[in-house]
Design a protein around this motif. Structure first.
Motif, PDB file in Angstrom:
ATOM      1  N   ASP A   1      33.862  46.150  47.123  1.00 24.60           N
ATOM      2  CA  ASP A   1      34.081  45.835  45.714  1.00 24.60           C
ATOM      3  C   ASP A   1      33.508  46.923  44.803  1.00 24.60           C
ATOM      4  OD1 ASP A   1      34.860  44.470  43.563  1.00 24.60           O
ATOM      5  OD2 ASP A   1      33.641  42.696  43.883  1.00 24.60           O
TER       6      ASP A   1
ATOM      7  N   ARG B   1      39.832  50.460  42.261  1.00 26.02           N
ATOM      8  CA  ARG B   1      41.005  49.605  42.196  1.00 26.02           C
ATOM      9  C   ARG B   1      42.282  50.425  42.397  1.00 26.02           C
ATOM     10  NH1 ARG B   1      42.856  44.612  39.839  1.00 26.02           N
ATOM     11  NH2 ARG B   1      44.815  45.075  38.831  1.00 26.02           N
TER      12      ARG B   1
ATOM     13  N   MET C   1      43.120  51.021  46.071  1.00 32.58           N
ATOM     14  CA  MET C   1      43.656  49.839  46.741  1.00 32.58           C
ATOM     15  C   MET C   1      45.093  49.575  46.305  1.00 32.58           C
ATOM     16  SD  MET C   1      41.500  48.539  48.891  1.00 32.58           S
ATOM     17  CE  MET C   1      41.736  46.799  49.139  1.00 32.58           C
TER      18      MET C   1
ATOM     19  N   LYS D   1      41.309  40.920  43.659  1.00 32.80           N
ATOM     20  CA  LYS D   1      40.583  41.543  42.557  1.00 32.80           C
ATOM     21  C   LYS D   1      40.953  43.008  42.407  1.00 32.80           C
ATOM     22  CE  LYS D   1      35.922  41.336  41.548  1.00 32.80           C
ATOM     23  NZ  LYS D   1      34.532  41.053  41.935  1.00 32.80           N
ATOM     24  N   LYS D   2      41.196  43.647  43.553  1.00 30.20           N
ATOM     25  CA  LYS D   2      41.487  45.084  43.553  1.00 30.20           C
ATOM     26  C   LYS D   2      42.972  45.375  43.391  1.00 30.20           C
ATOM     27  CE  LYS D   2      37.349  46.759  44.370  1.00 30.20           C
ATOM     28  NZ  LYS D   2      36.695  47.713  43.480  1.00 30.20           N
TER      29      LYS D   2
END
Lengths: 179, 158
Positions: free
Chosen positions: A58, A63, A66, A105-106
């Motif tokens: 995380d 981001r 990913m 989330k990513k």
């Protein structure tokens, strides 16, 4: 304190029911307790590194990276990565859910998250070797050959039945999992 | 298997700490929060698994999905596999025993498949991450898919 009690309410109810069962049926209760001891041990062994890896993933993996590899438009590359990461994993299926949350989330594409869950559930490499020794090469290989297209098809059906809003809600929920 | 996981995690943690203490601290904090968030559900699942495994031992299961149990046996095997949650290293030898004990390949195929893909006891955890609709759809689809697996395994292994 009240908040904690509320969160653990279900656990306390089941625990109480179990103690009552143990009073009435000692043998069954003891057996259950020994299985619980075993599962707790498994959880204590597998869960800490999984969550630490999640925290590191995380914080360190941007981001954008990913999204590039597994997000919208990642195509076949994203699918293969999802299968590979899911298959390389160890541990029970519930270990896959927190990882899926970080993926979301990513910005990992929804269908790839579902493929990852499917792969984790059924095409794990360490488990495959175990299956070969227990049930034979033929059984294990056939199951693997059916499972790979199977999990991809299931992932696409799931993506099709979920509306955009519903998917967005799940992604928003994932944002708040480490608050 | 566990050792590799620990070694890899440990090494990454050291690298991370070396590069940026603050970020590492934040990562560990996130790890703990994410864990604590799901802990109540985890504990419920572990209790339920204990109860189920105490009731469902190999003897009981092989009686239900024994020889000549046919499609009814496949359905029962799929249901048992869906409810129970057994780690693979216990499940596979158990399946081998069930086969020796007279269970058919089709039934075992359904049992193994639902065992791994469908998790009734883990539904509270799954719902917390994915919501009700997706969780139900995923489990139902995986359940139905297991019959395809059973059918093909039954045909090829016969």
């Amino acid at each position: 304190m009240k908040k904690i009690l509320k969160r653990y309410r279900a656990f306390l109810v089941v625990l109480g029911a179990m103690l009552i069962l143990t009073i009435f049926n000692m043998e069954l209760g003891m057996k259950a307790i020994s299985v619980i001891g075993f599962s707790l041990k498994e959880m204590i062994l597998v869960i800490p590194p999984v969550f630490v890896l999640l925290g590191l993933l995380d914080i360190w993996v941007p981001r954008a990276t990913m999204i590039k590899y597994m997000g919208e438009g990642s195509g076949l590359k994203g699918i293969l990565l999802a299968i590979f990461i899911g298959s390389a994993a160890a541990g029970p299926l519930y270990g896959a859910f927190p990882i899926a949350a970080v993926f979301m989330k990513k910005g990992v594409k929804f269908s790839n998250v579902m493929i990852f869950i499917g792969a984790w559930s059924t095409t794990k490499i360490p488990m495959f070797l175990f299956e070969v020794t227990s049930l034979g090469m033929k059984f294990a290989v056939i199951r693997l050959l059916i499972d790979i297209p199977g999990i991809i098809i299931i992932a696409f059906i799931l993506s099709a039945v979920m509306t955009k809003d519903e998917v967005k809600k799940i992604y928003d929920n994932a944002e708040h999992f480490d608050d | 298997m566990n050792i590799t996981l620990y070694v890899v995690t440990g090494m990454l943690l050291i690298v991370s700490f070396y590069k940026d203490k603050q970020k590492t601290k934040k990562a560990l904090k996130k790890a703990w929060k994410a864990f604590e968030n799901i802990l109540p559900e985890f504990l419920v699942v572990i209790l339920l698994v204990g109860l189920l495994l105490a009731v469902m031992n190999p003897d009981v299961i092989s009686k239900i999905i024994g020889t000549e149990s046919g499609w009814l046996g496949v359905i029962l095997a799929a249901v048992i596999g869906s409810i129970t949650l057994i780690p693979g290293f216990v499940a596979f030898p158990m399946a081998a025993l069930l086969l020796q004990g007279g269970a058919g390949y089709m039934q075992i195929g359904a049992f193994i498949s639902t065992l791994m893909m469908v998790g009734v006891v883990t539904i509270p955890v799954e719902i917390k991450y994915f919501g009700k609709k997706l969780t139900i759809y995923r489990n139902v689809l995986a359940f139905l898919f297991s019959f395809i697996v059973a059918l093909i395994i039954g045909m090829v292994m016969a």
